[in-house]
Design a protein around this motif. Sequence first.
Motif, mmCIF file in Angstrom:
data_model
loop_
_atom_site.group_PDB
_atom_site.id
_atom_site.type_symbol
_atom_site.label_atom_id
_atom_site.label_comp_id
_atom_site.label_asym_id
_atom_site.label_seq_id
_atom_site.Cartn_x
_atom_site.Cartn_y
_atom_site.Cartn_z
ATOM 1 N N GLY A 126 0.852 -1.187 0.000
ATOM 2 C CA GLY A 126 0.000 0.000 0.000
ATOM 3 C C GLY A 126 0.884 1.231 0.000
ATOM 4 N N ALA B 39 4.469 1.451 -2.405
ATOM 5 C CA ALA B 39 3.843 1.084 -3.679
ATOM 6 C C ALA B 39 4.806 0.385 -4.643
ATOM 7 C CB ALA B 39 3.256 2.342 -4.333
ATOM 8 N N ALA C 211 11.503 0.285 -8.584
ATOM 9 C CA ALA C 211 10.518 1.249 -9.095
ATOM 10 C C ALA C 211 10.681 1.473 -10.599
ATOM 11 C CB ALA C 211 10.647 2.566 -8.346
ATOM 12 N N ARG C 212 11.905 1.319 -11.096
ATOM 13 C CA ARG C 212 12.176 1.522 -12.527
ATOM 14 C C ARG C 212 11.802 0.299 -13.377
ATOM 15 N NH1 ARG C 212 12.415 6.417 -14.827
ATOM 16 N NH2 ARG C 212 13.237 7.889 -13.313
ATOM 17 N N VAL D 253 7.017 6.108 -12.149
ATOM 18 C CA VAL D 253 7.224 7.556 -12.171
ATOM 19 C C VAL D 253 5.962 8.248 -12.682
ATOM 20 C CG1 VAL D 253 8.615 9.419 -13.186
ATOM 21 C CG2 VAL D 253 9.728 7.317 -12.419
ATOM 22 N N GLY E 39 3.615 10.821 -10.579
ATOM 23 C CA GLY E 39 3.291 12.135 -11.152
ATOM 24 C C GLY E 39 1.790 12.383 -11.129
ATOM 25 N N LEU F 239 -0.312 11.130 -9.081
ATOM 26 C CA LEU F 239 -0.769 11.312 -7.692
ATOM 27 C C LEU F 239 -0.558 12.752 -7.210
ATOM 28 C CD1 LEU F 239 0.272 7.898 -6.100
ATOM 29 C CD2 LEU F 239 -2.053 8.798 -6.278
ATOM 30 N N THR G 284 4.800 18.331 -6.202
ATOM 31 C CA THR G 284 4.800 17.154 -5.338
ATOM 32 C C THR G 284 4.635 17.549 -3.860
ATOM 33 O OG1 THR G 284 6.198 16.040 -6.940
ATOM 34 C CG2 THR G 284 6.119 15.079 -4.738
ATOM 35 N N TYR H 220 -6.426 7.117 1.765
ATOM 36 C CA TYR H 220 -6.203 6.795 0.342
ATOM 37 C C TYR H 220 -5.415 7.902 -0.382
ATOM 38 C CZ TYR H 220 -10.917 8.951 -0.568
ATOM 39 O OH TYR H 220 -12.016 9.739 -0.644
ATOM 40 N N GLU H 221 -4.906 7.534 -1.536
ATOM 41 C CA GLU H 221 -3.951 8.359 -2.305
ATOM 42 C C GLU H 221 -2.764 8.786 -1.416
ATOM 43 O OE1 GLU H 221 -5.051 10.693 -5.535
ATOM 44 O OE2 GLU H 221 -6.931 9.635 -5.862
ATOM 45 N N GLY H 222 -2.372 7.865 -0.534
ATOM 46 C CA GLY H 222 -1.235 8.098 0.357
ATOM 47 C C GLY H 222 -1.707 8.537 1.732
ATOM 48 N N VAL I 221 6.809 12.548 1.940
ATOM 49 C CA VAL I 221 7.001 13.279 0.679
ATOM 50 C C VAL I 221 7.397 14.735 0.964
ATOM 51 C CG1 VAL I 221 5.827 14.124 -1.401
ATOM 52 C CG2 VAL I 221 5.408 11.781 -0.606
HETATM 53 N N1 CAA Z 1 6.616 12.915 -9.697
HETATM 54 C C1 CAA Z 1 7.532 12.412 -10.590
HETATM 55 N N2 CAA Z 1 8.396 11.433 -10.265
HETATM 56 C C2 CAA Z 1 8.363 10.943 -9.013
HETATM 57 C C3 CAA Z 1 7.463 11.427 -8.044
HETATM 58 C C4 CAA Z 1 6.570 12.452 -8.430
HETATM 59 N N3 CAA Z 1 5.687 12.951 -7.567
HETATM 60 N N4 CAA Z 1 7.642 10.752 -6.893
HETATM 61 C C5 CAA Z 1 8.644 9.887 -7.117
HETATM 62 N N5 CAA Z 1 9.074 10.014 -8.394
HETATM 63 C C6 CAA Z 1 10.149 9.253 -9.043
HETATM 64 C C7 CAA Z 1 11.454 9.451 -8.288
HETATM 65 O O1 CAA Z 1 12.149 10.585 -8.738
HETATM 66 C C8 CAA Z 1 12.187 8.183 -8.619
HETATM 67 O O2 CAA Z 1 12.733 8.290 -9.922
HETATM 68 P P1 CAA Z 1 14.264 7.864 -10.238
HETATM 69 O O3 CAA Z 1 14.224 6.382 -10.320
HETATM 70 O O4 CAA Z 1 14.565 8.525 -11.518
HETATM 71 O O5 CAA Z 1 15.085 8.349 -9.084
HETATM 72 C C9 CAA Z 1 11.076 7.133 -8.687
HETATM 73 O O6 CAA Z 1 9.865 7.864 -8.925
HETATM 74 C C10 CAA Z 1 10.942 6.341 -7.402
HETATM 75 O O7 CAA Z 1 10.644 7.275 -6.373
HETATM 76 P P2 CAA Z 1 11.080 7.077 -4.870
HETATM 77 O O8 CAA Z 1 12.485 6.623 -4.800
HETATM 78 O O9 CAA Z 1 10.706 8.307 -4.113
HETATM 79 O O10 CAA Z 1 10.135 5.831 -4.479
HETATM 80 P P3 CAA Z 1 9.827 5.160 -3.077
HETATM 81 O O11 CAA Z 1 9.746 3.716 -3.280
HETATM 82 O O12 CAA Z 1 10.735 5.712 -2.031
HETATM 83 O O13 CAA Z 1 8.306 5.625 -2.783
HETATM 84 C C11 CAA Z 1 6.528 7.041 -2.010
HETATM 85 C C12 CAA Z 1 7.887 6.908 -2.716
HETATM 86 C C13 CAA Z 1 6.256 8.531 -2.065
HETATM 87 C C14 CAA Z 1 6.559 6.601 -0.581
HETATM 88 C C15 CAA Z 1 5.476 6.237 -2.818
HETATM 89 O O14 CAA Z 1 5.655 4.845 -2.671
HETATM 90 C C16 CAA Z 1 4.057 6.593 -2.418
HETATM 91 O O15 CAA Z 1 3.543 7.644 -2.816
HETATM 92 N N6 CAA Z 1 3.381 5.705 -1.660
HETATM 93 C C17 CAA Z 1 1.953 5.871 -1.399
HETATM 94 C C18 CAA Z 1 1.173 5.151 -2.461
HETATM 95 C C19 CAA Z 1 -0.151 5.808 -2.724
HETATM 96 O O16 CAA Z 1 -0.327 7.022 -2.624
HETATM 97 N N7 CAA Z 1 -1.092 5.008 -3.123
HETATM 98 C C20 CAA Z 1 -2.390 5.501 -3.491
HETATM 99 C C21 CAA Z 1 -3.122 4.507 -4.308
HETATM 100 S S1 CAA Z 1 -4.245 5.256 -5.422
HETATM 101 C C22 CAA Z 1 -5.659 5.569 -4.574
HETATM 102 O O17 CAA Z 1 -5.731 5.510 -3.382
HETATM 103 C C23 CAA Z 1 -6.800 6.027 -5.423
HETATM 104 C C24 CAA Z 1 -8.116 5.699 -4.866
HETATM 105 O O18 CAA Z 1 -8.627 4.659 -5.108
HETATM 106 C C25 CAA Z 1 -8.870 6.696 -4.077
#
Ligand code: CAA
Length: 383
Positions: free
Chosen positions: A131, A134, A178-179, A233, A237, A239, A313, A362-364, A372
């Motif tokens: 969750g 992600a 993630a990539r 990515v 974006g 989100l 972000t 939700y949505e984090g 973040v």
């Molecule tokens: N915009 C663009 N690129 C982004 C970004 C953003 N906002 N956030 C991260 N990235 C890129 C990073 O730059 C990185 O790229 P590189 O490989 O080039 O370095 C890549 O994505 C990986 O990013 P992180 O290293 O930051 O990744 P992480 O594993 O540490 O996770 C996190 C980051 C912010 C914790 C992420 O996992 C997260 O947001 N988790 C929460 C998940 C979430 O919000 N889920 C919601 C589900 S949808 C929902 O709820 C809808 C619904 O039904 C209501």
Amino acid sequence: MDFALPDDLLALQRAVRTFAQREIAPVAAELDRHPRFPWPTLRKLGDLGALGVMTPEVHGGLGLGQLALAVLLEEIAATDAAHATIAAVTNGLPQALLLEHGSEAQHERWLGKLATGAWIGAFCLTEPHAGSDAAALRTRATKVDGGYVLEGTKAWITSGGEAQLYLVLAKTDPAAGARGVSAFLVERGTDGVSFGPPERKLGQHAAITTGMRFDGAFVPDGQRLGAEGQGFVMAMGSLDGGRIGIAAQAIGIARAAFEAAVRYAGERTAFGQPIREYQGVSFKIADMATRIEAARLLTHRAAWLKDRGYRVTGEASMAKLFASETAVAVTDAAVQVFGGYGYSAEYPVERYLRDARVTTLYEGTSEIQRIVIERQVRREFER
Ligand code: CAA
């Protein structure tokens, strides 16, 4: 600096408010008691353009921006949060991603359907064990001749089983973290795709949520969105925008509870005067008003910046964090103002409290928003 909404957004706000009061308000409590996906009102929201706010007019949308979507979602949520969740997801995640990263052929095939509300879109990132983390998702997309075969399980899919188009994140290269994640557009009815029963939830009952399984589902190459390995990515974006939408939704729920509490505090008397004459109530109302106003300022600023092409972000997470925690605090305070009646299903405030609770999840979650935000702060300081 101009804090006034432009005329076109004021007109949109009025139109959606009138629509929500006329069409959604009469069914909201009933949908909460006897949940079903609200197709009749969604169709009408589609006719209004509310399900394709940011999609250009050539594809059947309104061609407006993130601020317009925020204004619209607040209005819908002030009447019913479940409708707002469905609208927020279909507008802000699959459709926004398709718009930004889709090929011309993909736009032709799906944008019009989503923008007009003929189809609802869903976003499939979360899995039972992934969750907040992600990128730990395990759904596999294995390359085969002409496409990919999907295997895995998704969880908490808003509009699961009801939506017609699913934006699915799956690993094409599990070793790449993630990539190694790619995005796919999967239609309901695809062989090997199935849905679980609706989850039983605290609130937002009409925003049906299910699990989803992929058992050897074949998805053609033409249904991959963007390049291989870009899915995570892209999802992050989207989100940024999605979280602004949830912030706006949270403000709408809070506003509904606040307005109900203000009215009640003027009508209800105790010890010979309306209860708003007591500081215990009047200070609550002042705090509710202040928090809602601050949440809206953060949210509209994030949306405004996004509409001007800035990466938001940090701003989006601040807006989502503050607005969702405001919604929980304000709806809880509204129940307190109503006293025992606040706990009764006879009044809507208990529903607002239940509906608000998920906005910090939700949505984090709030904790993820703080992660973040802190990462953005660190980046600023290290610059
Ligand atoms: N915009 C663009 N690129 C982004 C970004 C953003 N906002 N956030 C991260 N990235 C890129 C990073 O730059 C990185 O790229 P590189 O490989 O080039 O370095 C890549 O994505 C990986 O990013 P992180 O290293 O930051 O990744 P992480 O594993 O540490 O996770 C996190 C980051 C912010 C914790 C992420 O996992 C997260 O947001 N988790 C929460 C998940 C979430 O919000 N889920 C919601 C589900 S949808 C929902 O709820 C809808 C619904 O039904 C209501």
